[in-house]
Design an enzyme around this catalytic site. Structure first.
Site: not given
Ligand SMILES: Cc1cc2nc3c(=O)[nH]c(=O)nc-3n(C[C@H](O)[C@H](O)[C@H](O)COP(=O)(O)OP(=O)(O)OC[C@H]3O[C@@H](n4cnc5c(N)ncnc54)[C@H](O)[C@@H]3O)c2cc1C
Length: 363
Positions: A168, A254, A355
């Site tokens: 992570r 998480s 996280e």
């Molecule tokens: C129900 C649920 C289950 C999940 N299960 C998992 C799992 O199994 N494993 C896991 O690893 N994660 C999990 N996650 C966490 C999450 O889905 C991941 O971390 C996902 O990759 C975040 O992507 P996002 O586009 O939503 O990012 P955001 O939530 O919008 O942003 C997260 C971070 O990434 C940065 N970011 C996003 N996009 C960019 C970009 N284009 N350029 C630069 N920075 C950027 C943001 O600034 C922030 O720091 C889960 C979340 C939920 C709600």
């Protein structure tokens, strides 16, 4: 570029929390990202880069600068390259939906991301924390990430090893935190390759869903499809897929990372546990020379069982690591997170790390 003012952030997050962004812009191209960053620079506005909002907690006060939502490639932005006999490659815009990419890869029978089925968010969000599930990580298949340097507006491409991935973790969370906007991501998958089933929970479930002997008999492409189906079922049972009808899914996944302990630190943990009169075994998994302890176990054994509720926030009734918004505020959720952190520290002497990114209001 359409700049909007005072846009509530809650609808843009899976936790449905957060006050208004002073300014908000959705960028569907690199040119729009450049324009938005230049605008913020000219007006001295702090910028927060948002993807799918599945790993962020915004403050109730909102964000006093510009929230730049990356939507590059959101519509039709995923190119599935057959690889001309070589390994197939997928190139996707940062704003494309991650699970749409996984679904497309699995439909083609390609191996490499099937265990990451159902993870919400955008493609661009995946390298930030090296998304992982069931023993697979995006680092396993990632070839390169194209980024834009927020300060210089120069393009920069990182190979997988340059991303400095860990559990992570990546350079984007550490030394280059907040420095780059991810524009696109390229993955390399495999054909005719059995998927890795590193977690016994997944292996057993796949064998159950597929029937006796299914793992040995099936063609790799069929196993890949079976793995996706099984992962989605396992995740649904834990409310780990987005579902507006499921109150336990109003989370950021998480909330705490699994602590990785040295052998000495794990021995100390066991000593503390047994000194309290406990006889049960502490669950753990090898992680190189170290030991990974499930944060969920620590949380549950520190007085925060599944379904625990405090104010407008709670612990998911289906997964002790997911904190859920039960109609409260970000302050409620963060107060609960702090209480859990303090409880685990007091009971086990371990500090759990968050996280999701908690977006602080810049001062
Ligand atoms: C129900 C649920 C289950 C999940 N299960 C998992 C799992 O199994 N494993 C896991 O690893 N994660 C999990 N996650 C966490 C999450 O889905 C991941 O971390 C996902 O990759 C975040 O992507 P996002 O586009 O939503 O990012 P955001 O939530 O919008 O942003 C997260 C971070 O990434 C940065 N970011 C996003 N996009 C960019 C970009 N284009 N350029 C630069 N920075 C950027 C943001 O600034 C922030 O720091 C889960 C979340 C939920 C709600």
């Amino acid at each position: 570029m359409k700049l909007r003012e005072n846009v509530p952030l809650a609808p843009y997050t899976t936790l449905a929390l957060g006050g208004p962004a002073r300014y908000f812009v959705e960028c569907t191209s690199e040119a729009e990202v450049r324009e938005a960053l230049a605008h913020a620079g000219e007006h001295g506005l702090p910028v927060f880069v948002l993807g799918g909002g599945s790993n962020v907690v915004f403050a109730d006060e909102g964000f006093p600068g510009l929230v730049l939502r990356v939507a590059i490639g959101r519509d039709e932005g995923i190119a599935f390259g057959e690889g001309d006999g070589a390994a197939p490659e997928i190139r996707a815009g940062a704003g494309a939906d991650w699970d749409t990419l996984v679904r497309g890869a699995v439909a083609r029978g390609w191996t490499g991301v099937e265990c990451l089925s159902g993870v919400p968010g955008t493609v661009g969000g995946t390298p930030i924390q090296n998304v992982g599930a069931y023993g697979q990580e995006v680092a396993d298949s990632l070839v390169r990430v194209t980024c834009l340097d927020r300060a210089t507006l120069e393009r920069r491409t990182f190979t997988a090893s340059e991303c400095e991935f860990g559990y992570r973790d990546s350079r984007f969370k550490r030394r280059d935190r907040g420095r780059y906007v991810v524009l696109d991501v390229t993955l390399r998958l495999a054909r005719d390759t059995p998927p890795p089933l590193r977690y016994p929970e997944l292996r057993d479930a796949v064998a159950r869903v597929g029937g006796p002997g299914s793992l040995d008999a099936a063609a790799p492409a069929d196993t890949v499809r079976l793995v996706r189906q099984t992962v989605l079922a396992l995740r649904r049972a834990k409310s780990m897929v987005l579902d507006p009808a499921d109150p336990n899914a109003c989370s950021a996944g998480s909330f705490f990372m699994n602590p990785v302990l040295s052998a000495a630190a794990f021995a100390e943990l066991e000593r503390r546990w047994k000194a309290g009169g406990e006889t049960g075994v502490i669950p753990s998994f090898p992680a190189g020379d170290a030991v990974k302890v499930p944060a969920a176990w620590l949380v549950e054994h520190s007085g925060f069982p599944k379904g625990y509720r405090r104010g407008g926030a709670g612990v998911s009734a289906r997964h002790a690591l997911a904190l859920v918004n039960l109609g409260g505020t970000s302050a409620d959720l963060l107060a609960l997170a702090q209480a859990i952190q303090a409880g685990v520290q007091a009971r086990f002497g371990i500090r759990l790390e968050y996280e999701p990114e908690v977006v602080r209001v810049p001062t």
